[in-house]
Design an enzyme around this catalytic site. Sequence first.
Site, PDB file in Angstrom:
ATOM      1  N   SER A  66       0.696  -0.889   0.362  1.00  0.00           N
ATOM      2  CA  SER A  66       0.544   0.359  -0.098  1.00  0.00           C
ATOM      3  C   SER A  66       0.599   0.679   0.344  1.00  0.00           C
ATOM      4  O   SER A  66       1.775   1.412  -0.957  1.00  0.00           O
ATOM      5  CB  SER A  66      -0.961   0.001   0.774  1.00  0.00           C
ATOM      6  OG  SER A  66      -2.117   1.050   1.401  1.00  0.00           O
ATOM      7  N   ASP A 119      -2.618   5.821  -3.487  1.00  0.00           N
ATOM      8  CA  ASP A 119      -1.262   5.657  -2.686  1.00  0.00           C
ATOM      9  C   ASP A 119      -0.998   4.079  -3.875  1.00  0.00           C
ATOM     10  O   ASP A 119      -1.131   4.387  -5.157  1.00  0.00           O
ATOM     11  CB  ASP A 119      -1.163   5.248  -1.645  1.00  0.00           C
ATOM     12  CG  ASP A 119      -2.448   4.039  -1.452  1.00  0.00           C
ATOM     13  OD1 ASP A 119      -3.579   4.022  -1.859  1.00  0.00           O
ATOM     14  OD2 ASP A 119      -3.068   3.198  -0.492  1.00  0.00           O
ATOM     15  N   ASP A 162      -5.949   1.636  -3.862  1.00  0.00           N
ATOM     16  CA  ASP A 162      -7.283   1.801  -2.990  1.00  0.00           C
ATOM     17  C   ASP A 162      -7.675   2.850  -2.230  1.00  0.00           C
ATOM     18  O   ASP A 162      -8.626   2.970  -1.143  1.00  0.00           O
ATOM     19  CB  ASP A 162      -7.456   0.691  -1.740  1.00  0.00           C
ATOM     20  CG  ASP A 162      -6.057   0.652  -0.831  1.00  0.00           C
ATOM     21  OD1 ASP A 162      -5.198   1.550  -0.408  1.00  0.00           O
ATOM     22  OD2 ASP A 162      -6.288  -0.176   0.068  1.00  0.00           O
TER      23      ASP A 162
END
Length: 448
Positions: free
Chosen positions: A99, A239, A243
Site C-alpha cells: 500500500s 497510494d 485503494d
Amino acid sequence: MGKYFGTDGFRGEANKTLTVEHAYKVGRFLGWYYGKDHKAKVAIGKDTRRSSYMFEYSLVAGLTASGADVYLLHVTPTPSVSYVVRSEGFDCGIMISASHNPFQDNGIKVINGGGYKLENEVEKLIEDYIDGEIPEIPFAFGENIGKTVDYSMGRHRYIGHLISLATRSFKGIKVGLDLANGSATTVAKGVFDALGAKTYVIHGEPDGVNINSDCGSTHIEQLQKFVVEQGLDIGFAYDGDADRCLAVDELGQVIDGDAILYLCGCYMKERGELRNNTVVTTIMSNLGLYKSLDAKEIGYAKTAVGDKYVFENMMEHGHSIGGEQSGHIIFNKHATTGDGVLTSLKIMEVMLEKKEKISVLLRELKIYPQLLLNIPVVDKKMAKNDPDVMEAAKAVELELGDEGRILVRESGTESVIRVMVEAGSNEVCQKYADNVVVVLRQKGHIKA
C-alpha cells in the site's frame, strides 16, 4: 491481529519479515483450501515494487503446486482484484502490495470469493500452516498441476466498469493525477481520458523503487503545488495500490477522507441514496466531521481503524458509504473495498451535478486542527498498555473535555504508536501530544 496477518494482510520488509518461503506457503495453502472439491481458480494482482515480481513467482509456484489455476492481472489496483474475483467467479484473489509503505516493504492481501478481505479464521489457518502446525499439504501431479494464465483482460474489464459508473462527461475539466508511481499508473489516466477530461499526470513512471517516494497520497503537498501551478480544477492523489484517494481543490486545499465522506454523504442524502441516513467512520475521523454531520442531521457510526472494519459495519447494518480519514472510501453499491479511482469519480460526480467548485461545496465543513504523531517503539503493545502512558492520555482527555480529544493506538501494520490530538489550535494539539510522548520516552518505549 494474528502472528503474521495484520489489519491489511501479511506485510513486512521484503526478504526479512516477509520472505519468498512465506509467499510459497500462502500459495500452497490457498490452492489446497479452495480446491478441496474442485480445481481452484485464483487471480493475482501486484503493485510496482521490485519485490512484487519475486513474490508473484513464489505465490504462483505454491498455488499451482497445490493444483490451482492462476490468472495474472499484473500491475493493477487492489480494488480491481476484488472486482474481478467477485464478478467472474474466482475462488479467491491475491494482491501483492504494501500500500502506502516504502518500496522495501511488501505485503500479501488475500481476497475471498465474494470480493471481501479474507476471514480472520482462514488467516489463522494460513499462519498455522506456515508454522508447521498443520500437516503437509499434498502436491498435485500430472495434469492436475495448475496452469498460469495472462489475464490482463480482467484489468481492462475493471477499467470499463469504472467508466460505466460515471454519470456525466468530464469534457473541459482539467484534472491532475498523482499516481504515486504505483498501481494507478495502469488505470487512472485511461479512465479520465475516456471520460473526456484534460488529464495532467505526475509520478506516473514507476521504476520498482520510487513507489510512494515523495509522491502520492502520503505526500499530498506535491499535488497541491501542481494543481495551483497548472491552474487545474481539481486533483487526485493515490497510494501505492490505489485503494485510497485524497483530493486537492482548485485553491490547492487538501480534501482528506473526512471531507470526502462529508461531501459524498451530504450529496447522497439529497438524492435519497444514504441508507439509514448514516456515514460509517473510524475512531480517527476528525471531531469537526461529526459536528458538521450533526448540523446536516446525518448520523454516523464509528469503527476500529481499517477499511476491513468499516466494511464489516456497512455489511452488518446496510450502510451505503464509509471510510477513513486516510482516503479509504467504500461505496457499498459498487465495491467491497476502498477504491481510489472510484472515489475520484464520485467526487467528480458531486462537483458536476452541483455545478460548483469543491471549495464552495465544502465551506460548511469545519475541521478541528489535528496533530498525528507516529512514534517508532520497541514493543507497540507494551507501550500502548503501559499504565503511565494510559494515565497521561486520560489526563489530556479530561483537560480537553468537549473542546477536543486524544487517541493513543498501536498501528496495525508497523511497530509504531500513533498519538492523535484534536483541539482548538495547533499549539494546543502539540502541547498535549508532547505530554504523552514524554512519558513514552521516560519509560523507554521509544526506539533509539
